[in-house]
Design a protein around this motif. Structure first.
Motif, short mmCIF file in Angstrom:
data_model
loop_
_atom_site.label_atom_id
_atom_site.label_comp_id
_atom_site.label_asym_id
_atom_site.label_seq_id
_atom_site.Cartn_x
_atom_site.Cartn_y
_atom_site.Cartn_z
N GLY A 13 51.93 -10.61 -4.42
CA GLY A 13 50.81 -10.09 -3.65
C GLY A 13 50.04 -11.16 -2.91
O GLY A 13 49.12 -10.85 -2.15
N PRO A 126 51.59 -2.38 -11.25
CA PRO A 126 51.24 -2.32 -9.82
C PRO A 126 49.73 -2.42 -9.60
O PRO A 126 48.94 -2.06 -10.48
CB PRO A 126 51.76 -0.95 -9.37
N PHE A 127 49.34 -2.92 -8.43
CA PHE A 127 47.93 -2.93 -8.06
C PHE A 127 47.84 -2.95 -6.54
O PHE A 127 48.84 -3.07 -5.84
CB PHE A 127 47.19 -4.12 -8.68
N TYR A 128 46.63 -2.80 -6.03
CA TYR A 128 46.40 -2.82 -4.60
C TYR A 128 45.61 -4.07 -4.22
O TYR A 128 44.71 -4.49 -4.95
CB TYR A 128 45.63 -1.58 -4.14
N ARG A 129 45.96 -4.65 -3.08
CA ARG A 129 45.23 -5.80 -2.57
C ARG A 129 45.09 -5.65 -1.07
O ARG A 129 46.10 -5.59 -0.35
CB ARG A 129 45.96 -7.11 -2.89
N ARG A 132 47.18 -3.09 0.55
CA ARG A 132 48.63 -3.19 0.36
C ARG A 132 48.99 -2.92 -1.10
O ARG A 132 48.35 -3.44 -2.00
CB ARG A 132 49.12 -4.58 0.76
N HIS A 133 50.02 -2.12 -1.31
CA HIS A 133 50.47 -1.82 -2.65
C HIS A 133 51.40 -2.92 -3.14
O HIS A 133 52.46 -3.15 -2.56
CB HIS A 133 51.21 -0.47 -2.67
N ILE A 134 50.99 -3.61 -4.19
CA ILE A 134 51.81 -4.65 -4.80
C ILE A 134 52.58 -3.99 -5.94
O ILE A 134 51.99 -3.45 -6.86
CB ILE A 134 50.95 -5.81 -5.35
N PRO A 135 53.91 -4.00 -5.89
CA PRO A 135 54.68 -3.20 -6.85
C PRO A 135 54.71 -3.78 -8.24
O PRO A 135 54.36 -4.94 -8.47
CB PRO A 135 56.09 -3.21 -6.23
N ASP A 136 55.14 -2.96 -9.18
CA ASP A 136 55.41 -3.40 -10.53
C ASP A 136 56.38 -4.58 -10.46
O ASP A 136 57.39 -4.52 -9.77
CB ASP A 136 56.04 -2.25 -11.32
N ARG A 141 60.89 -1.15 -7.25
CA ARG A 141 61.26 0.15 -6.70
C ARG A 141 61.96 0.93 -7.82
O ARG A 141 62.42 0.35 -8.80
CB ARG A 141 62.19 0.02 -5.48
N TYR A 201 59.91 -4.42 2.64
CA TYR A 201 58.64 -4.87 2.08
C TYR A 201 58.60 -6.40 1.97
O TYR A 201 57.62 -7.04 2.35
CB TYR A 201 58.43 -4.23 0.70
#
Length: 217
Positions: A13, A126-129, A132-136, A141, A201
């Motif tokens: 991220g 996962p989290f958002y920054r 933008r979605h930062i994946p696990d 995916r 991505y």
């Protein structure tokens, strides 16, 4: 296995500009994170580096870079903690940064040992920054996984050792998702589409696509 700066950025991220900034020491504080595999070109990050970078990204959402650097200086120099940064649980709470341990949370900014109440978030989830979605980290995916024991952590198609980018390259060359199994038996159309989506991505972190005015903090 090693991660290029682009893949390390996509999985953590952080932006490429941040990675470069965090590799350097400031006039008052040490570097945030120096890649343990190679700090000179070609720059290469380890899986542990990526875990640590995710921690830094989450801290940066609640604390200034100067405060993070000060906290890391305290951790490394004041407390003499020499393990890789990924080995520690750090949290930002109430304007400070804490080293979280079973019995206490040590204030790394003000250098005091205080018990604090805070919610610990698993850095792998996962989290958002900045929208933008930062994946696990371990499953970026549905059909793409990251396992340090499989190809050293390169993202692969779930249940296989097939790198995601090899599958994505076939789709980009015009091979329909339903025909990927002709090249890689066992890779479903859904898995192929997930590989292509994850590749897009990762590519979004390439320098040409980053906002020119993005801050390095």
């Amino acid at each position: 296995m090693s991660y290029s700066p682009t893949l390390a950025a996509a999985l953590s991220g952080a932006t490429l500009r941040q990675l470069a900034h965090w590799r350097k020491a400031s006039s008052r504080h040490g570097a945030v994170l120096v890649p343990e595999l190679s700090e000179v070109r070609p720059i290469l990050y380890s899986f542990r580096d990526v875990v640590a970078l995710r921690t830094c990204v989450k801290l940066r959402q609640d604390a200034s870079l100067q405060r993070i650097r000060r906290a890391l200086d305290t951790l490394r120099d004041g407390l003499r903690e020499r393990e890789h940064l990924s080995a520690y649980r750090l949290a930002a709470d109430g304007g400070s940064i804490y080293l979280v341990e079973p019995e206490q949370a040590t204030d790394l900014v003000h250098r005091t040992a205080n018990i604090v109440i805070h919610e610990m978030v698993d850095v792998l989830r996962p989290f958002y920054r900045d929208g933008r979605h930062i994946p696990d980290l371990l499953q970026p995916r549905e059909h793409v996984t990251v396992d340090p024991a499989v190809r050293g952590g390169v993202p692969v198609i779930e249940g296989t050792r097939i790198p995601y980018d090899e599958v994505a390259a076939l789709l980009r060359d015009g091979v329909p998702a339903e025909r990927i199994s002709d090249y890689y038996p066992g890779v479903t159309a859904s898995a192929a589409r997930d590989a292509a989506d994850f590749a897009d991505y990762v590519d979004s972190y390439e320098p040409s696509r980053e906002p020119r005015a993005a801050a390095a903090g």
